[in-house]
Design an enzyme around this catalytic site. Structure first.
Site, PDB file in Angstrom:
ATOM      1  N   CYS A 153       4.270   4.959   5.346  1.00  0.00           N
ATOM      2  CA  CYS A 153       4.407   5.987   4.275  1.00  0.00           C
ATOM      3  C   CYS A 153       5.076   7.131   4.939  1.00  0.00           C
ATOM      4  CB  CYS A 153       3.556   6.098   3.188  1.00  0.00           C
ATOM      5  SG  CYS A 153       2.937   4.724   2.456  1.00  0.00           S
TER       6      CYS A 153
ATOM      7  N   ASN B  62      -3.392   0.093   5.603  1.00  0.00           N
ATOM      8  CA  ASN B  62      -3.337  -0.239   6.932  1.00  0.00           C
ATOM      9  C   ASN B  62      -3.790  -1.755   7.307  1.00  0.00           C
ATOM     10  OD1 ASN B  62      -6.487  -0.280   8.011  1.00  0.00           O
ATOM     11  ND2 ASN B  62      -6.090   1.585   6.480  1.00  0.00           N
ATOM     12  N   PHE B  63      -3.174  -2.205   8.032  1.00  0.00           N
ATOM     13  CA  PHE B  63      -3.682  -3.903   8.644  1.00  0.00           C
ATOM     14  C   PHE B  63      -5.018  -3.934   9.164  1.00  0.00           C
ATOM     15  CE2 PHE B  63       0.801  -4.295   7.909  1.00  0.00           C
ATOM     16  CZ  PHE B  63       0.867  -5.691   7.210  1.00  0.00           C
TER      17      PHE B  63
ATOM     18  N   VAL C 156     -14.372   1.759   4.345  1.00  0.00           N
ATOM     19  CA  VAL C 156     -14.559   0.478   4.406  1.00  0.00           C
ATOM     20  C   VAL C 156     -14.284   0.184   5.640  1.00  0.00           C
ATOM     21  CG1 VAL C 156     -14.328  -1.817   3.658  1.00  0.00           C
ATOM     22  CG2 VAL C 156     -14.281  -0.201   1.839  1.00  0.00           C
TER      23      VAL C 156
ATOM     24  N   THR D 128      -7.642  -2.694   8.040  1.00  0.00           N
ATOM     25  CA  THR D 128      -8.587  -2.741   6.865  1.00  0.00           C
ATOM     26  C   THR D 128      -8.228  -4.249   6.017  1.00  0.00           C
ATOM     27  OG1 THR D 128      -8.774  -0.369   6.675  1.00  0.00           O
ATOM     28  CG2 THR D 128      -9.478  -1.670   4.876  1.00  0.00           C
TER      29      THR D 128
ATOM     30  N   CYS E  95      -4.445 -17.930   4.098  1.00  0.00           N
ATOM     31  CA  CYS E  95      -5.034 -16.634   4.276  1.00  0.00           C
ATOM     32  C   CYS E  95      -4.017 -15.633   4.880  1.00  0.00           C
ATOM     33  CB  CYS E  95      -6.487 -16.559   4.954  1.00  0.00           C
ATOM     34  SG  CYS E  95      -6.335 -16.491   6.564  1.00  0.00           S
TER      35      CYS E  95
ATOM     36  N   ALA F 171      -1.069   4.589  -4.204  1.00  0.00           N
ATOM     37  CA  ALA F 171      -0.022   4.255  -5.058  1.00  0.00           C
ATOM     38  C   ALA F 171      -0.451   2.840  -5.635  1.00  0.00           C
ATOM     39  CB  ALA F 171       1.274   4.207  -4.360  1.00  0.00           C
TER      40      ALA F 171
ATOM     41  N   ARG G 230      -2.713  -7.051 -28.688  1.00  0.00           N
ATOM     42  CA  ARG G 230      -1.344  -7.409 -28.222  1.00  0.00           C
ATOM     43  C   ARG G 230      -1.678  -8.517 -27.053  1.00  0.00           C
ATOM     44  NH1 ARG G 230      -1.369  -5.118 -32.177  1.00  0.00           N
ATOM     45  NH2 ARG G 230       0.417  -3.853 -33.028  1.00  0.00           N
TER      46      ARG G 230
HETATM   47 ZN   LIG Z   1      -5.886 -18.757   7.570  1.00  0.00          ZN
END
Ligand SMILES: [Zn+2]
Length: 361
Positions: A203, A130-131, A109, A133, A170, A38, A11
Site C-alpha cells: 500500500c 504482510n506475508f 502477533v 504474519t 494451504c 482496510a 433479513r
Molecule cells: Zn500446504
C-alpha cells in the site's frame, strides 16, 4: 429465538442458507481477526452486524489520517487521538451491535504470542498487511488444526483463499515453490517466490482502493459465515479450495482451483518455521516510513515515562494506550508492552539507537 433478536436478524434469517437455526448458531460462534486495517475493519463490521457472537480483534497499530479513506470503522476523532485500532474498533463495533462480544487487543502477533492470542478460536481471519504474519497464521492454523482465511489487497486488486488444514491447499501449498527443503522463502521481506500479482507491491508503493478491500472483505466474510455454520462443502460434497482474485479497476475476476502440494513444507512436512520463529521478524511497516521494534516484551508505565522524557523531547502526548513524542526528524510511539514505532527512518540501526536512548536498552 427472542423476538427482538429475530427482528434484528430477520433479513438474514429469511435467507435460505442461514435460517433461524443458523442465526442461533452464529450468535454462539466465535472468530479472531488478525489485523484491523482496510480488510479487518470491513470484515469485522460485516461479522458483527451479522451477529457473530464473540469476535476478537488483534492489531498492533494506531489510527492515522491516511487510514480514513478505506478503514471503515474509524473516524477523524480516532486519528486525532491516535487511538490504537483495536481500541477504536472495539468501541465502534460495540455501538453497532451491543448484543455481541467484541474484544480488541493491542498487540503485534508474532511467533512468541501467536498461539496464546489465537488458541480457542475455531476460525482465524486474515486482516494483516504482510506475508511474514500470514505465513505465521498459516503455521498456527495447521498446528492447531483450525480453518483460516487468507486475504490480501493492494492497489485495485485483492485475493483470498480459504484453508482447511490438511484437507485443502494451504498458503504454503499455494505460494511457496517446491525445491530443496529450507530453500523456499528465506527472504525476511517481501513476498515469496511464486506469489500472485501484486504481492511484491505494498500500500506504501502503489496505494490501495477502499473498493478493492470491500470486495475481498465481503468474500472473506461470506466464507467465514459458511465455516461458522458448518456449510463448507458446497462444492459437491467435498472441500474445494479456490484462490479467488478480483480487480475492481479492470473488472477481472479469477477463481483458480488449487490442489495440495504433496510435499508442502507446512501441511505435509509439519515444518512450522514461522511459528518457531526461524524467519526474520518484519521490521518495516506498510504505509509509512517507519521501523517497528517489537521483540521486546516489557511493561512500561507510559505516564511516568512521559514525565521523565518531557524536558528532553518535543510534543509529548500520552492517551492511556500509547506515548508519543518527537525527536526531530523522528517521531516515536511507545506502547505499554514496550513495543515502539519509530517514524522518519527505515534504518533499523537508527531505530534501535533511539529506542535505547529514550526507553532503555
Ligand atoms: Zn500446504
Amino acid at each position: 429465538m427472542d423476538p427482538k433478536l429475530y427482528e434484528r436478524y430477520s433479513r438474514q434469517i429469511l435467507f435460505g442458507g442461514i435460517g433461524e437455526a443458523g442465526q442461533q448458531r452464529l450468535l454462539e460462534s466465535s472468530a479472531v481477526i488478525v489485523g484491523c486495517g482496510a480488510l479487518g475493519t470491513a470484515l469485522a463490521n460485516l461479522l458483527v452486524r451479522a451477529g457473530v457472537g464473540n469476535l476478537r480483534i488483534v492489531d498492533r497499530d494506531f489510527v492515522e489520517p491516511s487510514n480514513l479513506q478505506r478503514q471503515t470503522l474509524f473516524e477523524e476523532s480516532d486519528a486525532a487521538e491516535a487511538l490504537p485500532k483495536a481500541v477504536a474498533a472495539q468501541r465502534r463495533l460495540h455501538a453497532i451491535n451491543s448484543g455481541v462480544s467484541v474484544e480488541g487487543i493491542v498487540a503485534d502477533v508474532g511467533p512468541k504470542n501467536a498461539e496464546e492470542l489465537l488458541r480457542g478460536f475455531p476460525l482465524i481471519l486474515d486482516g494483516t498487511d504482510n506475508f511474514e504474519t500470514r505465513f505465521l497464521l498459516n503455521d498456527v492454523a495447521i498446528h492447531l488444526d483450525v480453518p483460516w482465511i487468507y486475504a490480501a489487497v493492494v492497489a485495485s486488486y485483492g485475493v483470498t483463499l480459504t484453508v482447511h488444514p490438511r484437507k485443502t491447499a494451504c498458503l504454503a501449498c499455494a505460494l511457496e515453490t517446491g525445491g530443496p527443503a529450507g530453500n523456499e522463502n528465506g527472504a525476511p521481506h517481501g513476498a515469496p517466490h511464486g506469489a500472485p500479482h501484486g504481492a511484491d507491491d505494498t500500500c506504501d508503493t502503489v496505494g490501495v482502493l477502499g473498493a478493492a478491500a470491500g470486495v475481498i472483505a465481503s468474500i472473506e466474510a461470506a466464507e467465514a459465515i459458511k465455516i461458522l455454520l458448518g456449510k463448507t462443502e458446497l462444492g459437491g460434497g467435498r472441500l474445494v479450495s479456490r484462490l479467488t482474485s478480483f480487480d475492481v479497476w479492470t473488472g477481472r475476476f479469477q477463481s483458480v482451483r488449487l490442489e495440495r502440494n504433496p510435499d508442502c513444507r507446512a501441511c505435509t512436512r509439519n515444518d512450522f518455521r514461522y511459528l518457531e520463529g526461524e524467519a526474520q521478524p518484519h521490521m518495516t511497516m506498510c504505509g509509512r516510513d517507519s521501523v517497528q521494534i517489537h521483540e521486546r516484551r516489557r511493561q512500561l508505565d507510559l505516564a511516568a515515562l512521559g514525565r521523565r522524557l518531557a524536558p528532553t523531547v518535543a510534543e509529548v502526548r500520552e492517551n492511556g494506550f500509547l506515548l508519543r513524542f518527537r525527536v526531530p526528524p523522528y517521531e516515536m510511539t511507545i506502547f505499554a508492552d514496550g513495543r515502539a514505532i519509530i517514524k522518519g527512518t527505515q534504518d533499523t540501526r537508527i531505530a534501535r539507537s533511539l529506542y535505547a536512548r529514550y526507553i532503555g536498552a
